[in-house]
Write a protein that holds these residues in place. Structure first.
Motif, PDB file in Angstrom:
ATOM      1  N   ARG A  28      86.688   5.962   7.215  1.00  0.00           N
ATOM      2  CA  ARG A  28      86.600   7.198   7.967  1.00  0.00           C
ATOM      3  C   ARG A  28      87.975   7.820   8.167  1.00  0.00           C
ATOM      4  O   ARG A  28      88.136   9.049   8.147  1.00  0.00           O
ATOM      5  N   SER A  29      88.984   6.971   8.367  1.00  0.00           N
ATOM      6  CA  SER A  29      90.336   7.498   8.509  1.00  0.00           C
ATOM      7  C   SER A  29      90.808   8.150   7.217  1.00  0.00           C
ATOM      8  O   SER A  29      91.420   9.227   7.227  1.00  0.00           O
ATOM      9  N   TYR A  62      88.857   9.398   4.992  1.00  0.00           N
ATOM     10  CA  TYR A  62      88.063  10.622   4.886  1.00  0.00           C
ATOM     11  C   TYR A  62      88.732  11.781   5.621  1.00  0.00           C
ATOM     12  O   TYR A  62      88.914  12.871   5.079  1.00  0.00           O
ATOM     13  N   ARG A  63      89.092  11.495   6.883  1.00  0.00           N
ATOM     14  CA  ARG A  63      89.707  12.560   7.671  1.00  0.00           C
ATOM     15  C   ARG A  63      91.026  13.013   7.077  1.00  0.00           C
ATOM     16  O   ARG A  63      91.322  14.212   7.019  1.00  0.00           O
ATOM     17  N   ASP A  64      91.829  12.033   6.624  1.00  0.00           N
ATOM     18  CA  ASP A  64      93.115  12.408   6.030  1.00  0.00           C
ATOM     19  C   ASP A  64      92.917  13.228   4.764  1.00  0.00           C
ATOM     20  O   ASP A  64      93.616  14.235   4.536  1.00  0.00           O
ATOM     21  N   LEU A 118      90.325  15.054   3.974  1.00  0.00           N
ATOM     22  CA  LEU A 118      89.800  16.371   4.321  1.00  0.00           C
ATOM     23  C   LEU A 118      90.892  17.277   4.873  1.00  0.00           C
ATOM     24  O   LEU A 118      90.934  18.474   4.570  1.00  0.00           O
ATOM     25  N   ASP A 119      91.766  16.706   5.692  1.00  0.00           N
ATOM     26  CA  ASP A 119      92.880  17.501   6.198  1.00  0.00           C
ATOM     27  C   ASP A 119      93.784  17.969   5.064  1.00  0.00           C
ATOM     28  O   ASP A 119      94.233  19.131   5.036  1.00  0.00           O
ATOM     29  N   LEU A 178      83.235  20.522   4.034  1.00  0.00           N
ATOM     30  CA  LEU A 178      84.084  19.668   4.878  1.00  0.00           C
ATOM     31  C   LEU A 178      83.309  19.176   6.092  1.00  0.00           C
ATOM     32  O   LEU A 178      83.438  18.015   6.496  1.00  0.00           O
ATOM     33  N   GLN A 179      82.508  20.036   6.672  1.00  0.00           N
ATOM     34  CA  GLN A 179      81.711  19.634   7.820  1.00  0.00           C
ATOM     35  C   GLN A 179      80.681  18.583   7.437  1.00  0.00           C
ATOM     36  O   GLN A 179      80.450  17.603   8.157  1.00  0.00           O
ATOM     37  N   SER A 204      82.509  15.237   7.106  1.00  0.00           N
ATOM     38  CA  SER A 204      83.172  14.678   8.290  1.00  0.00           C
ATOM     39  C   SER A 204      82.213  14.346   9.421  1.00  0.00           C
ATOM     40  O   SER A 204      82.556  13.577  10.312  1.00  0.00           O
ATOM     41  N   SER A 228      78.022   7.273  11.941  1.00  0.00           N
ATOM     42  CA  SER A 228      78.571   5.954  11.683  1.00  0.00           C
ATOM     43  C   SER A 228      77.440   4.945  11.544  1.00  0.00           C
ATOM     44  O   SER A 228      76.427   5.026  12.220  1.00  0.00           O
TER      45      SER A 228
END
Length: 448
Positions: A236-237, A239-241, A243-244, A292-293, A296, A300
């Motif tokens: 997940r981390s 993923y967020r990175d 996506l950012d 992106l939405q 993200s 879980s």
């Protein structure tokens, strides 16, 4: 299907214990029967010995005293059946209690000395017989057979009593055994209960991983779950990175293209091309935001969320009141207290934001949000008093890019985002008519 492991083990143990006891009962009854027959044989042998010790032979004739040493032989109801037969099988003496019994017994002179047997008379009565062949004074003509009998009903009554006591004892032992098994299983399954509690704490966000204070048989399982949790957090981390990074890398090219389109719009000859370029840039921005939405806001796999609903709704309504301040929308929140929704907060904001924005945009002046408990979870409903949605169009507007309202800008992805979020939480979205006059979006959220 029985879901409790402890109840399954108890049922299995109960069945095995009952089968074991059912198999053991006949063996124990047989052992009791043999022991009781041995006791009867010893008793009859003692009675015969009493008769032999009292017997005298004079002129080859048997002489018995009027009073025998054992007083029970002297009583009519003493229940001691004694007989003495001569060598020819003729009855020469009988105890007083035999006067009421008509027993047709013939002794055997086979040289074995004594015999313990079981006989049945013509009237159906059964007896245990102990027969001893004795040669008094060593004379062949003075040979006698001393016989003692006991009715079989006494043996059967005693055996039945023993059987009843055995059943009661086994029943009590079974109950005690099951109670001990239940206590033992409760103690033995405490480790699984503690593991379940830790998993509940992980799902609620109270802890990050499972402890190592578990039996050795569970350490491999807890280790695998901890690795799974760690891998999920890292994924997940990442993923967020990612996506950012993707959003940042696309922002600059889109900004450049937006500037070019604005420059083109200043030239009358290129105004049509600029409008096409700007609409495509807007479409690309919205589609990128939508993807992106979707990536993200996935649920879980192991963490269970509980978000209080009222603060989220109030925050969204405060923002939308400012955007649509000219409409003076009245919002009615019909919520129980406290009201929690099992959806991650970011996903809940995105979902309710889209639904409330549609309700504010299409309503005439009233919006209602309500929550009620259902059999399998909760139902969240967003309603408005707008024009509503025709029944034949309801399935279509939930598809990506489909819109009924063509008067306002947008690409029709808001409801598609809502649908994706709802499906990721195993929920269900339905579209109905509202009592207010407009549309009613009902979300069935299961509570595990």
């Amino acid at each position: 299907m029985i879901s409790s492991l402890r109840i399954r083990l108890m049922l299995a143990a109960t069945v095995l214990a009952v089968l074991f006891m059912l198999a053991l009962l006949p063996a124990m009854q047989g052992a009791f029967s043999l022991a009781l027959q041995d006791a009867i044989e010893q008793r009859l042998a003692s009675d015969v010995t009493t008769l032999i010790s009292a017997a005298r032979v004079e002129n080859n004739r048997l002489q018995m005293p009027a009073q025998l040493p054992d007083e029970r032989f002297n009583l009519a109801d003493g229940r001691l059946l004694g007989y003495i037969y001569n060598r020819e099988g003729r009855l020469v003496w009988r105890s007083k209690d035999t006067l009421e019994e008509n027993i047709n017994y013939t002794p055997r002179y086979d040289g074995h000395g004594n015999e313990f047997a079981r006989i049945r008379e013509a009237n159906g009565k059964e007896f245990f017989v102990y027969d001893v062949e004795v040669k008094l004074l060593g004379g062949k003509s003075a040979a006698f057979s001393f016989v003692a009998l006991q009715p079989l009903r006494d043996y059967e009554t005693t055996l039945e009593g023993l059987r009843e006591n055995l059943y009661l004892g086994f029943g009590a032992a079974l109950l005690v055994l099951l109670a001990l098994l239940w206590i033992g299983l409760t103690w033995g399954l405490q480790a699984l209960r503690r593991l379940s509690q830790e998993l509940d704490e992980i799902e609620s966000g109270a802890r990050d991983s499972l402890s190592e204070q578990h039996p050795s048989e569970l350490l491999r399982l807890t280790g695998s779950l901890n690795r799974l949790l760690h891998g999920e957090r890292e994924q997940r981390s990442r993923y967020r990175d990612s996506l950012d990074d993707l959003a940042h890398s696309l922002k600059t090219p889109l900004t450049v293209l937006q500037g070019v389109s604005e420059d083109m719009a200043l030239r009358p000859a290129d105004r049509d091309q600029a409008w096409v370029l700007q609409s495509q840039i807007e479409r690309m921005s919205q589609q990128i935001g939508y993807q992106l939405q979707r990536a993200s806001l996935r649920k879980s796999g192991l963490v269970r969320h509980q978000v209080r609903l009222r603060p989220v709704l109030q925050s969204l309504c405060d923002t939308l009141d400012k955007v649509y301040r000219d409409k003076q929308v009245r919002v009615n929140l019909d919520l129980p207290e406290p009201c929690y929704v099992p959806i991650e907060q970011g996903a809940l904001l995105e979902m309710l934001g889209n639904l409330l924005e549609n309700a504010y945009r299409l309503c005439l002046g009233e919006v209602r949000v309500s929550v009620r408990q259902t059999l399998g979870g909760i139902e969240l409903c967003v309603e408005d008093d707008g024009p509503g949605v025709p029944p034949d169009q309801r399935a279509r507007i939930l598809q990506r890019g489909e819109r009924l309202d063509r008067q306002h800008p947008g690409q029709g992805i808001g409801l598609a985002v809502v649908k994706d979020i709802i499906e990721s939480y195993s929920a269900k979205l339905t579209l109905d008519d509202s009592p207010l006059g407009g549309a009613a979006f009902r979300i069935q959220i299961p509570v595990v």
